[in-house]
Design a protein around this motif. Structure first.
Motif, mmCIF file in Angstrom:
data_model
loop_
_atom_site.group_PDB
_atom_site.id
_atom_site.type_symbol
_atom_site.label_atom_id
_atom_site.label_comp_id
_atom_site.label_asym_id
_atom_site.label_seq_id
_atom_site.Cartn_x
_atom_site.Cartn_y
_atom_site.Cartn_z
ATOM 1 N N THR A 114 0.733 -1.125 0.058
ATOM 2 C CA THR A 114 0.054 0.081 -0.023
ATOM 3 C C THR A 114 0.835 1.271 0.145
ATOM 4 N N ASN B 282 0.649 4.285 -2.551
ATOM 5 C CA ASN B 282 0.593 5.509 -2.413
ATOM 6 C C ASN B 282 1.679 6.558 -3.125
ATOM 7 N N CYS C 156 0.721 6.771 -6.923
ATOM 8 C CA CYS C 156 -0.340 7.789 -6.648
ATOM 9 C C CYS C 156 -0.060 9.280 -6.466
ATOM 10 N N LEU D 8 0.848 10.465 -3.544
ATOM 11 C CA LEU D 8 -0.039 10.866 -2.265
ATOM 12 C C LEU D 8 1.051 10.892 -1.295
ATOM 13 N N PHE E 228 -8.723 2.184 -4.447
ATOM 14 C CA PHE E 228 -7.910 2.000 -3.139
ATOM 15 C C PHE E 228 -8.744 0.914 -2.189
ATOM 16 N N GLN E 229 -7.780 0.306 -1.179
ATOM 17 C CA GLN E 229 -8.354 -0.978 -0.519
ATOM 18 C C GLN E 229 -9.737 -0.697 0.219
ATOM 19 N N ARG F 215 -8.619 10.768 0.073
ATOM 20 C CA ARG F 215 -7.579 10.203 -0.922
ATOM 21 C C ARG F 215 -8.141 10.445 -2.325
ATOM 22 N N ILE G 178 -5.718 12.477 -5.074
ATOM 23 C CA ILE G 178 -4.856 12.011 -6.074
ATOM 24 C C ILE G 178 -5.096 12.554 -7.575
ATOM 25 N N ARG H 19 -4.193 21.335 -3.878
ATOM 26 C CA ARG H 19 -4.679 21.194 -2.911
ATOM 27 C C ARG H 19 -5.320 22.350 -2.015
#
Lengths: 321, 270
Positions: free
Chosen positions: A48, A52, A55, A57, A87-88, B101, B105, B110
């Motif tokens: 994960t 991230n 992506c 993030l 996502f999960q 999230r 992405i 932001r």
């Protein structure tokens, strides 16, 4: 595998740590354009975190990620337009309808009203949810929600799709549907896919597999390559009593105790099986011989079993009408 | 130009989602309607006769307004405070349920994400404030359109500042349950200490005011920024100021800038 493709991914020497604990260490990976790559590893392996980072993030401590010609660290915005992610954990707004979720997603990707309408209709059809377009997402089953998330990730027509454990917690029918959509997309849209999973059965159909454990890549290859290189048959047995167990462990030093209380012994060449059965055959409660599979590959490489929860076990009501 | 369009759509989308959610949230709407009714119709009408308390025929307060009129602008502020600060729940929701999230992405910058959310929250809070305006007749207040426009402008400024404040709180709160208690312990004291339900009589000197009220209470009222927001709205709606009329808009403007920038600082760091 160093493909210089427009929509492939090249990861070089990627490392990341959280609060001093190394989560990813010197990862090198390559995902060719239009291929489907699986990251296989147990929970907590760092999959994960890697997602991230891909992506944008999370900024990695070191290393480089190139998506096609673009450097993730230098052009995160250009990269973001090209990628989609599932996502999960669910990330839909459950108080909006399916259509509204898709429309919102289209807006934040800057699609015009006409494009949003067209794409939302297309992706809803793809995941067979067009009949539910105006229903509030709260009423959806787990499988429907996951399908809608896939639809949402495709709204802006990404060329790379990341899926983090896309089938965890779903019933077998939903899982099968999801894999069939993804396969279709690879064929029709040349969509590059990177999927993480800890279900070994699910990676067999991918083009290439990276096995990751404790933040390190421990093996990679096509399913066939991995099995022929690292796959071994394995004896799983349950000794009748403690003396047998001790004797067995002494006779086969490479034997490893498995999570279910049984003992796993790599089956060597020649008459090893004969010798084993001759000596211990009468003193076992159970015996089973596993053919080479990615599960035994993982076991052979790490000495541990990958998470072996039954993937089909339904967590929630399976609601595909 | 196309980048500008893209960002504009992103901002609109994020704003729209907040407004849509608020319109569908029955509980929030019921709170937004019932709160002013309780405060104005019950507390306001109930205390109305006692407001101009006369002691031995001597008028003590020289405020030429009824209690209902005096209370009316404060109830608008109360409704805005509840809605704005409760907005933090939406921020926590996005964070806890992973929705954030999905936005993070996307290519939306932001600060646009934050601005869109706060603008959405402020629109909803201003709307809840405007619900109170509908009750103006009950409070015996007649409003001209330019008064309404100016009031809405101030209300929006206040909503923006308080919504940003809610976002700052959200970054420090882990759970929804904790937040409910937390918000009440912030909103009500701020409201009560804003000269909302009792006046610090401007006709009295400070020495007289302190003689009438304990010094600590006067102090609390004077350092409370909400005091000046209430005062600004009173100025517009019933033409009554307890403080320098320039202070209200300055404090509201200051709150919007300071709280938005700190919320942005928080959001970028994460």
């Amino acid at each position: 595998m160093g493909t210089e493709s427009a929509n492939g991914i090249e990861i070089t020497n990627l490392s990341h740590a959280f609060a001093g604990r190394t989560v990813l260490s010197n990862i090198d990976m390559s995902v060719p354009d239009g291929s489907s790559v699986a990251l296989l590893g147990p929970n907590g392996a760092g999959k994960t975190t890697l997602m991230n980072i891909l992506c944008a993030l999370l900024t990695p401590d070191s290393g480089r990620v190139m998506l096609g010609e673009m450097d993730l660290a230098r052009q995160p915005d250009a990269v973001r337009r090209k990628i989609g992610a599932v996502f999960q954990d669910p990330s839909l707004d459950t108080r909006l309808s399916a259509w509204e979720n898709l429309d919102f997603h289209g807006l934040i990707y800057g699609l015009s009203r006409r494009e949003r309408k067209r794409r939302a209709a297309e992706v809803l059809e793809l995941v067979e949810l067009d009949a539910w377009r105006d229903e509030i997402v709260r009423t959806f089953s787990g499988g429907m929600k996951r399908r809608l998330e896939i639809a949402r990730a495709l709204m802006h027509q990404p060329s790379i799709l990341f899926l983090d454990e896309p089938t965890t917690g779903l019933d077998p029918q939903s899982r099968a549907r999801i894999w069939s959509y993804l396969e279709g997309l690879r064929a029709s849209d040349n969509l590059t896919q990177v999927i993480t999973t800890h279900y070994v059965e699910e990676v067999e159909d991918h083009d290439y597999i990276y096995i990751i454990d404790q933040g390190r890549l421990i093996a990679s290859g096509t399913p066939h390559e991995l099995k022929s290189r690292h796959g071994t048959s394995m004896i799983r047995c349950l000794p009748r009593d403690a003396t047998t167990e001790e004797e067995l462990m002494a006779a086969y030093p490479e034997a490893m105790p498995l999570a279910d209380g049984r003992i796993g012994i790599t089956l060597g060449a020649g008459d090893m099986l004969d010798a084993f059965l001759g000596r211990f055959g009468a003193r076992l409660r159970q015996i089973q011989i596993d053919e080479p599979s990615l599960a035994t590959v993982f076991l052979a490489l790490t000495g541990r079993e990958i998470d072996q929860r039954t993937p089909g076990a339904p967590k929630k009501a399976a609601g595909v009408q | 130009m196309s980048r500008f369009m893209h960002i504009g759509r992103g901002l609109y989308g994020i704003w729209l989602r907040e407004v849509m959610r608020a319109v569908r949230d029955r509980g929030q709407l019921i709170g937004g309607v019932s709160r002013p009714l309780i405060w104005l119709l019950i507390l306001g009408i109930g205390l109305n006769p006692y407001f101009r308390g006369e002691v031995y025929g001597e008028v003590r307060f020289v405020i030429p307004y009824t209690y209902l009129q005096f209370l009316f602008p404060a109830v608008i502020v109360l409704n805005i405070m509840y809605t704005s600060i409760q907005f933090a729940v939406s921020v926590i929701w996005d964070r806890e349920f992973g929705f954030l999230r999905a936005i993070l992405i996307s290519p939306v910058p932001r600060w646009i994400i934050l601005l869109g959310k706060i603008l959405g929250g402020s629109t909803v809070a201003t709307g809840h404030g405007a619900l109170v305006l509908i009750l103006a007749r009950f409070a015996d207040i007649t409003l001209s359109w330019d008064q309404v426009a100016l009031a809405l402008l101030l209300m929006f400024g206040l909503s923006f500042g308080l919504t940003s404040f809610g976002v700052i709180l959200a970054a420090r709160v882990r759970s929804f349950e904790g937040f409910g208690v937390f918000s009440n312990t912030i909103i009500l004291p701020l409201y009560f200490c804003s000269s909302s339900i009792f006046p610090l009589d401007p006709s009295l000197t400070r020495a007289q005011t302190v003689a009438l009220y304990p010094e600590w209470l006067v102090f609390l009222v004077e350092i409370n920024p909400i005091t000046y927001a209430v005062d600004a709205l009173r100025g517009v709606l019933i033409n009554f100021h307890q403080f320098d009329p320039r202070l209200g808009p300055m404090v509201i403007g200051g709150m919007t800038v300071v709280f938005f920038l700190s919320a942005l600082f928080d959001f970028r760091r994460r």
